[in-house]
Scaffold this motif. Structure first.
Motif, PDB file in Angstrom:
ATOM      1  N   LEU A  12      54.177  27.969  48.645  1.00  0.00           N
ATOM      2  CA  LEU A  12      53.793  29.052  47.682  1.00  0.00           C
ATOM      3  C   LEU A  12      52.924  30.199  48.485  1.00  0.00           C
ATOM      4  CD1 LEU A  12      53.001  26.652  44.435  1.00  0.00           C
ATOM      5  CD2 LEU A  12      55.007  28.492  45.020  1.00  0.00           C
ATOM      6  N   ASP A  13      52.474  29.975  49.411  1.00  0.00           N
ATOM      7  CA  ASP A  13      51.376  30.724  49.935  1.00  0.00           C
ATOM      8  C   ASP A  13      51.590  31.110  51.524  1.00  0.00           C
ATOM      9  OD1 ASP A  13      50.029  30.269  47.746  1.00  0.00           O
ATOM     10  OD2 ASP A  13      49.065  28.392  48.530  1.00  0.00           O
ATOM     11  N   LEU A  14      51.284  32.307  51.898  1.00  0.00           N
ATOM     12  CA  LEU A  14      51.460  32.876  53.256  1.00  0.00           C
ATOM     13  C   LEU A  14      50.037  32.867  53.960  1.00  0.00           C
ATOM     14  CD1 LEU A  14      53.901  35.709  52.414  1.00  0.00           C
ATOM     15  CD2 LEU A  14      54.538  33.559  53.459  1.00  0.00           C
ATOM     16  N   VAL A  15      50.024  32.344  55.039  1.00  0.00           N
ATOM     17  CA  VAL A  15      48.343  32.219  55.629  1.00  0.00           C
ATOM     18  C   VAL A  15      48.713  32.796  56.931  1.00  0.00           C
ATOM     19  CG1 VAL A  15      46.535  30.928  56.209  1.00  0.00           C
ATOM     20  CG2 VAL A  15      47.974  30.040  54.342  1.00  0.00           C
ATOM     21  N   ARG A 120      36.534  33.934  63.168  1.00  0.00           N
ATOM     22  CA  ARG A 120      37.833  33.268  62.806  1.00  0.00           C
ATOM     23  C   ARG A 120      38.306  33.982  61.349  1.00  0.00           C
ATOM     24  NH1 ARG A 120      41.075  28.441  63.924  1.00  0.00           N
ATOM     25  NH2 ARG A 120      41.887  27.619  61.692  1.00  0.00           N
ATOM     26  N   TYR A 121      39.301  34.531  61.350  1.00  0.00           N
ATOM     27  CA  TYR A 121      39.777  35.399  60.185  1.00  0.00           C
ATOM     28  C   TYR A 121      41.029  34.470  59.548  1.00  0.00           C
ATOM     29  CZ  TYR A 121      41.506  39.692  58.183  1.00  0.00           C
ATOM     30  OH  TYR A 121      41.863  40.774  57.475  1.00  0.00           O
ATOM     31  N   THR A 122      40.754  34.023  58.308  1.00  0.00           N
ATOM     32  CA  THR A 122      41.857  33.550  57.669  1.00  0.00           C
ATOM     33  C   THR A 122      42.267  34.463  56.314  1.00  0.00           C
ATOM     34  OG1 THR A 122      41.165  31.300  58.274  1.00  0.00           O
ATOM     35  CG2 THR A 122      42.782  31.716  56.298  1.00  0.00           C
ATOM     36  N   ALA A 123      43.511  34.856  56.420  1.00  0.00           N
ATOM     37  CA  ALA A 123      43.873  35.957  55.277  1.00  0.00           C
ATOM     38  C   ALA A 123      45.044  34.915  54.500  1.00  0.00           C
ATOM     39  CB  ALA A 123      44.347  37.262  55.575  1.00  0.00           C
ATOM     40  N   MET A 124      44.985  34.821  53.237  1.00  0.00           N
ATOM     41  CA  MET A 124      46.005  34.035  52.484  1.00  0.00           C
ATOM     42  C   MET A 124      46.400  34.780  51.374  1.00  0.00           C
ATOM     43  SD  MET A 124      45.162  30.049  51.096  1.00  0.00           S
ATOM     44  CE  MET A 124      43.694  30.264  52.349  1.00  0.00           C
ATOM     45  N   GLU A 130      58.068  30.226  44.526  1.00  0.00           N
ATOM     46  CA  GLU A 130      58.357  30.172  45.496  1.00  0.00           C
ATOM     47  C   GLU A 130      59.281  31.511  45.928  1.00  0.00           C
ATOM     48  OE1 GLU A 130      60.603  26.729  47.076  1.00  0.00           O
ATOM     49  OE2 GLU A 130      59.417  25.402  45.816  1.00  0.00           O
ATOM     50  N   ALA A 131      59.955  31.947  44.889  1.00  0.00           N
ATOM     51  CA  ALA A 131      60.683  33.181  45.168  1.00  0.00           C
ATOM     52  C   ALA A 131      59.729  34.311  45.420  1.00  0.00           C
ATOM     53  CB  ALA A 131      61.456  33.552  43.915  1.00  0.00           C
ATOM     54  N   THR A 132      58.557  34.591  44.849  1.00  0.00           N
ATOM     55  CA  THR A 132      57.595  35.609  44.972  1.00  0.00           C
ATOM     56  C   THR A 132      57.132  35.457  46.496  1.00  0.00           C
ATOM     57  OG1 THR A 132      57.214  35.690  42.522  1.00  0.00           O
ATOM     58  CG2 THR A 132      55.509  36.581  44.058  1.00  0.00           C
ATOM     59  N   CYS A 133      56.565  34.081  46.636  1.00  0.00           N
ATOM     60  CA  CYS A 133      56.421  33.904  48.168  1.00  0.00           C
ATOM     61  C   CYS A 133      57.306  34.419  49.050  1.00  0.00           C
ATOM     62  CB  CYS A 133      55.988  32.383  48.177  1.00  0.00           C
ATOM     63  SG  CYS A 133      55.135  32.091  49.775  1.00  0.00           S
ATOM     64  N   LYS A 134      58.421  34.151  48.822  1.00  0.00           N
ATOM     65  CA  LYS A 134      59.613  34.415  49.814  1.00  0.00           C
ATOM     66  C   LYS A 134      59.684  35.829  50.012  1.00  0.00           C
ATOM     67  CE  LYS A 134      64.292  32.769  51.427  1.00  0.00           C
ATOM     68  NZ  LYS A 134      65.288  33.353  50.793  1.00  0.00           N
ATOM     69  N   ASN A 135      59.819  36.441  48.823  1.00  0.00           N
ATOM     70  CA  ASN A 135      59.755  37.892  48.860  1.00  0.00           C
ATOM     71  C   ASN A 135      58.662  38.696  49.373  1.00  0.00           C
ATOM     72  OD1 ASN A 135      60.823  40.668  47.653  1.00  0.00           O
ATOM     73  ND2 ASN A 135      59.293  40.463  46.105  1.00  0.00           N
ATOM     74  N   HIS A 136      57.629  38.242  49.388  1.00  0.00           N
ATOM     75  CA  HIS A 136      56.338  38.620  49.968  1.00  0.00           C
ATOM     76  C   HIS A 136      56.515  38.714  51.732  1.00  0.00           C
ATOM     77  CE1 HIS A 136      51.975  39.396  49.772  1.00  0.00           C
ATOM     78  NE2 HIS A 136      52.382  40.295  50.346  1.00  0.00           N
ATOM     79  N   GLU A 137      57.246  37.333  51.973  1.00  0.00           N
ATOM     80  CA  GLU A 137      57.222  37.151  53.338  1.00  0.00           C
ATOM     81  C   GLU A 137      58.384  38.115  53.996  1.00  0.00           C
ATOM     82  OE1 GLU A 137      58.247  32.953  54.391  1.00  0.00           O
ATOM     83  OE2 GLU A 137      58.249  33.481  56.572  1.00  0.00           O
ATOM     84  N   GLU A 138      59.455  38.219  52.985  1.00  0.00           N
ATOM     85  CA  GLU A 138      60.501  39.157  53.642  1.00  0.00           C
ATOM     86  C   GLU A 138      60.111  40.551  53.469  1.00  0.00           C
ATOM     87  OE1 GLU A 138      63.799  38.133  50.984  1.00  0.00           O
ATOM     88  OE2 GLU A 138      64.173  36.018  52.322  1.00  0.00           O
ATOM     89  N   MET A 139      59.036  40.981  52.651  1.00  0.00           N
ATOM     90  CA  MET A 139      58.481  42.663  52.846  1.00  0.00           C
ATOM     91  C   MET A 139      57.827  42.474  54.087  1.00  0.00           C
ATOM     92  SD  MET A 139      57.001  42.682  48.915  1.00  0.00           S
ATOM     93  CE  MET A 139      55.891  43.720  49.183  1.00  0.00           C
ATOM     94  N   GLY A 140      57.624  41.368  54.788  1.00  0.00           N
ATOM     95  CA  GLY A 140      56.797  41.581  56.147  1.00  0.00           C
ATOM     96  C   GLY A 140      55.147  41.269  56.224  1.00  0.00           C
TER      97      GLY A 140
END
Lengths: 161, 161
Positions: A12-15, A120-124, A130-140
């Motif tokens: 669900l998350d991008l890190v 140490r920089y962590t952006a999440m 899952e669909a929204t997460c995948k879409n965000h990943e595909e948006m770059g």
């Protein structure tokens, strides 16, 4: 002991985690000052033309991004959790004053830790499905958030001289 | 001066204001202790069978309400803003850890002020659009929230003896 509040879920998350050679205090300042945000917050040649910040829970976090062709993309949300120099959580799921948004997308969480050489920089990016997460990943997400971190570091270094 | 964070919009929000003759500290305790919430939080003969509270921003606020016929209605969300004895804001728009919810409905805001004889009690339901607000009103917001306030006061008075 309370458990840590933000635990990424790989479905669900991008890190993005990176070490950068600038101090946490300047990273914090760059994230929380409108004039600074305008300098680095979206990948060039896009620009941030407006930025409004009311740094308290429920306070506004608003930007307008402009494409090279002049098309404007407004984003509005609010801050949720603010620990100076350590943690900044915001969302577009709630408008200022915690009002539910008609266009919810994600919650953003920035975590900063001082290191011997900088931060140490962590952006999440935290999503509801899952669909929204995948879409965000595909948006770059990864390329975009890494590029803006490069821009953030360059902005800080330019300001230090 | 910063403006007040929560300003009701008559087209989007529902507001219940009442004076009650119990002290703010006991109203706060009744709202923030799972065993107390179970006693008064939904209009009888409905009952609250489960209640989970992690009283910090992003911490869980979860209840299960059961109809007299035994049908269960779970509600899950998180806290947003916590000022002991004065203000409690929570939402189902975000799950615990500030994750966007698949079923957003409203943000709830409780404001308490001490008076000569007890508490000025303001409960607000904040919505994202007029249709959701109207729907909440038609679900019986005013009657329901007033009934549970009567139950809350009765619960406090019973505990005081």
């Amino acid at each position: 002991m309370r458990s840590p509040l933000v635990k990424p879920d790989p479905k669900l998350d991008l890190v993005l985690v990176r070490e950068v050679d600038v101090p946490v205090e300047l990273v914090w300042e760059a994230w929380t000052t409108p004039e600074s945000v305008k300098q680095w917050f979206c990948p060039k040649p896009w620009t941030v033309t407006e930025c409004e910040i009311d740094l308290r829970p429920g306070g506004i976090f608003r930007t307008v991004m402009r494409s090279p062709e002049g098309q404007e993309h407004p984003n509005i949300g609010c801050y949720l959790d603010i620990v100076p120099n350590r943690r900044l959580i915001f969302t577009d799921t709630l408008l200022p004053g915690f009002r539910p948004s008609p266009n919810p997308f994600f919650t953003g969480a920035l975590q900063l830790e001082p290191t011997a050489t900088g931060t140490r920089y962590t952006a999440m990016a935290i999503h509801g499905d899952e669909a929204t997460c995948k879409n965000h990943e595909e948006m770059g997400f990864y390329g975009g958030w890494s590029t803006v971190l490069d821009q953030l570091v360059a902005h800080i270094k330019a300001s230090m001289h």
